[in-house]
Write an enzyme that holds these catalytic residues in place. Structure first.
Site, PDB file in Angstrom:
ATOM      1  N   GLY A  21       0.752  -1.199  -0.160  1.00  0.00           N
ATOM      2  CA  GLY A  21       0.012   0.076  -0.056  1.00  0.00           C
ATOM      3  C   GLY A  21       1.047   1.255   0.049  1.00  0.00           C
ATOM      4  CE1 TYR A 152      -3.948 -12.842   3.304  1.00  0.00           C
ATOM      5  CE2 TYR A 152      -3.098 -14.478   1.886  1.00  0.00           C
ATOM      6  CZ  TYR A 152      -3.181 -13.043   2.170  1.00  0.00           C
ATOM      7  OH  TYR A 152      -2.609 -12.311   1.484  1.00  0.00           O
TER       8      TYR A 152
HETATM    9  N1  LIG Z   1       3.077  -9.597   1.087  1.00  0.00           N
HETATM   10  C1  LIG Z   1       2.694 -10.511   0.367  1.00  0.00           C
HETATM   11  O1  LIG Z   1       3.263 -11.496   0.069  1.00  0.00           O
HETATM   12  C2  LIG Z   1       1.146 -10.436  -0.065  1.00  0.00           C
HETATM   13  C3  LIG Z   1       0.890 -11.456  -1.065  1.00  0.00           C
HETATM   14  C4  LIG Z   1      -0.465 -11.231  -1.780  1.00  0.00           C
HETATM   15  C5  LIG Z   1      -1.434 -10.427  -1.268  1.00  0.00           C
HETATM   16  N2  LIG Z   1      -0.995  -9.446  -0.073  1.00  0.00           N
HETATM   17  C6  LIG Z   1      -1.971  -8.600   0.277  1.00  0.00           C
HETATM   18  O2  LIG Z   1      -1.317  -7.292   0.247  1.00  0.00           O
HETATM   19  C7  LIG Z   1      -2.095  -6.474   1.047  1.00  0.00           C
HETATM   20  C8  LIG Z   1      -1.102  -5.646   1.902  1.00  0.00           C
HETATM   21  O3  LIG Z   1      -0.223  -6.559   2.466  1.00  0.00           O
HETATM   22  P1  LIG Z   1       1.536  -6.101   2.646  1.00  0.00           P
HETATM   23  O4  LIG Z   1       1.802  -7.475   2.140  1.00  0.00           O
HETATM   24  O5  LIG Z   1       1.782  -4.899   2.133  1.00  0.00           O
HETATM   25  O6  LIG Z   1       1.430  -6.267   4.171  1.00  0.00           O
HETATM   26  P2  LIG Z   1       1.930  -5.258   5.375  1.00  0.00           P
HETATM   27  O7  LIG Z   1       2.877  -4.453   4.949  1.00  0.00           O
HETATM   28  O8  LIG Z   1       1.392  -6.002   6.413  1.00  0.00           O
HETATM   29  O9  LIG Z   1       0.612  -4.127   5.015  1.00  0.00           O
HETATM   30  C9  LIG Z   1      -0.754  -4.367   5.521  1.00  0.00           C
HETATM   31  C10 LIG Z   1      -1.515  -3.146   5.534  1.00  0.00           C
HETATM   32  O10 LIG Z   1      -2.824  -3.270   6.020  1.00  0.00           O
HETATM   33  C11 LIG Z   1      -3.299  -2.431   6.966  1.00  0.00           C
HETATM   34  N3  LIG Z   1      -4.071  -2.980   7.775  1.00  0.00           N
HETATM   35  C12 LIG Z   1      -4.106  -4.221   8.133  1.00  0.00           C
HETATM   36  N4  LIG Z   1      -5.390  -4.275   9.209  1.00  0.00           N
HETATM   37  C13 LIG Z   1      -6.197  -3.215   8.948  1.00  0.00           C
HETATM   38  C14 LIG Z   1      -7.270  -2.757   9.526  1.00  0.00           C
HETATM   39  N5  LIG Z   1      -8.050  -3.441  10.264  1.00  0.00           N
HETATM   40  N6  LIG Z   1      -7.540  -1.547   9.518  1.00  0.00           N
HETATM   41  C15 LIG Z   1      -7.029  -0.675   8.429  1.00  0.00           C
HETATM   42  N7  LIG Z   1      -5.701  -1.007   8.017  1.00  0.00           N
HETATM   43  C16 LIG Z   1      -5.196  -2.335   8.326  1.00  0.00           C
HETATM   44  C17 LIG Z   1      -1.914  -2.170   7.829  1.00  0.00           C
HETATM   45  O11 LIG Z   1      -2.096  -1.166   8.561  1.00  0.00           O
HETATM   46  P3  LIG Z   1      -1.391  -1.185  10.111  1.00  0.00           P
HETATM   47  O12 LIG Z   1       0.023  -1.306   9.859  1.00  0.00           O
HETATM   48  O13 LIG Z   1      -1.460   0.111  10.372  1.00  0.00           O
HETATM   49  O14 LIG Z   1      -1.997  -2.134  10.691  1.00  0.00           O
HETATM   50  C18 LIG Z   1      -0.989  -1.982   6.620  1.00  0.00           C
HETATM   51  O15 LIG Z   1      -0.908  -0.755   5.936  1.00  0.00           O
HETATM   52  C19 LIG Z   1      -2.903  -7.214   2.003  1.00  0.00           C
HETATM   53  O16 LIG Z   1      -4.261  -7.288   1.837  1.00  0.00           O
HETATM   54  C20 LIG Z   1      -2.429  -8.787   1.739  1.00  0.00           C
HETATM   55  O17 LIG Z   1      -3.369  -9.769   1.937  1.00  0.00           O
HETATM   56  C21 LIG Z   1       0.325  -9.432   0.285  1.00  0.00           C
END
Ligand SMILES: NC(=O)c1ccc[n+]([C@@H]2O[C@H](COP(=O)([O-])OP(=O)(O)OC[C@H]3O[C@@H](n4cnc5c(N)ncnc54)[C@H](OP(=O)(O)O)[C@@H]3O)[C@@H](O)[C@H]2O)c1
Length: 251
Positions: A21, A152
């Site tokens: 994000g 998930y």
């Molecule tokens: N990394 C991967 O391998 C991967 C693969 C496929 C899909 N994704 C998807 O990509 C998206 C982003 O993940 P990321 O990998 O960038 O991980 P990340 O760095 O942990 O980021 C997750 C983001 O979501 C926010 N968030 C989580 N719960 C929330 C809530 N209840 N309300 C508001 N904000 C919330 C977090 O904010 P806070 O830090 O403030 O909690 C953080 O900004 C997710 O939907 C994840 O499922 C990731």
């Protein structure tokens, strides 16, 4: 190459304070957008805000709470007036075998990844003009049978299904919707799983062995796909799922 695809546009990124994000928010800002981000952690929100330019908007919110989503949209409406690009990205990922998944484990992931995404879109729509775009961040797990990902993967399949339904509902309004399916991307999501360092390393190596390109992707790899799908270059791209996964789901 410097580009300006989002000049005079407004982008809202949920979970814009970390990982994918944050990279997307920075990419939107770099291409001229006024960017709003929402997330829970005030510290990382503040840090992210500082990288997004003086007119960026950062809102502390938990997307699993409808009142918080209302507050986010009210502030975006007041300060920016509309949303041209919505990136529905906030999410959590926790892995466990089905026997070890309890109600709280299930509810937490569905509350953020499904309920949060659903109501973010519903409440953003009144601010979205004809020609605007929604991108949902799902995951390559939607198309894989990945052990320990039962909850998930189900949350991500749910939002992929939502995108499909909305492809039909939003077309008459001139709003496009698409899904990005990232493979393994190097972000803090893995550290948040609570695994010991050694187990995390082992998991990383195991994952990479299943990726034809033999590496994790970067948040910027996903941001580039999100910006394309959100831009006018993709004006005839509606209802698609774009895999950005190093070939993982082609196997
Ligand atoms: N990394 C991967 O391998 C991967 C693969 C496929 C899909 N994704 C998807 O990509 C998206 C982003 O993940 P990321 O990998 O960038 O991980 P990340 O760095 O942990 O980021 C997750 C983001 O979501 C926010 N968030 C989580 N719960 C929330 C809530 N209840 N309300 C508001 N904000 C919330 C977090 O904010 P806070 O830090 O403030 O909690 C953080 O900004 C997710 O939907 C994840 O499922 C990731």
């Amino acid at each position: 190459m410097s580009r300006n695809r989002f000049q005079n546009k407004v982008a809202l990124v949920t979970g814009g304070n970390s990982g994918i994000g944050l990279a997307a928010a920075q990419a939107f800002a770099k291409e001229g957008a006024r960017v709003a981000i929402a997330g829970r952690d005030p510290e990382t929100l503040k840090q992210a805000h500082a990288t997004l330019g003086a007119n960026a908007i950062a809102i502390q919110a938990d997307v699993s709470k409808l009142a918080d989503i209302d507050r986010v949209l009210a502030q975006v409406k007041k300060e920016a007036g509309r949303i041209d690009a919505l990136f529905v990205n906030a999410g959590v990922g926790h892995f466990a075998p089905i026997e070890a998944s309890d109600e709280a484990f299930f509810d937490k992931q569905f509350a953020t990844n499904v309920k949060g995404a659903y109501f973010t879109i519903q409440k953003a729509l009144p601010l979205m003009p004809k020609g605007s775009s929604i991108v949902i961040n799902a995951s390559s797990v939607v198309n894989l049978g990945m052990p320990n990902a039962s909850v998930y993967a189900a949350t991500k399949a749910a939002v992929a299904s939502l995108a499909r339904t909305l492809t039909m509902e939003l077309a008459p309004r001139g709003i496009r919707i698409n899904v990005v399916n990232p493979g393994p991307i190097e972000t803090p999501i893995f550290e948040r799983m609570g695994l010991p360092a050694e187990a995390l390393k082992e998991m990383g190596a195991q994952i990479v062995s299943q990726v034809p390109l033999r590496r994790f992707g970067s948040p910027e790899d996903i941001a580039a796909a999100v910006l394309y799908l959100s831009s006018d270059e993709a004006s005839y791209v509606h209802g698609t799922s774009l895999a950005v996964d190093g070939g993982m789901t082609a196997l």
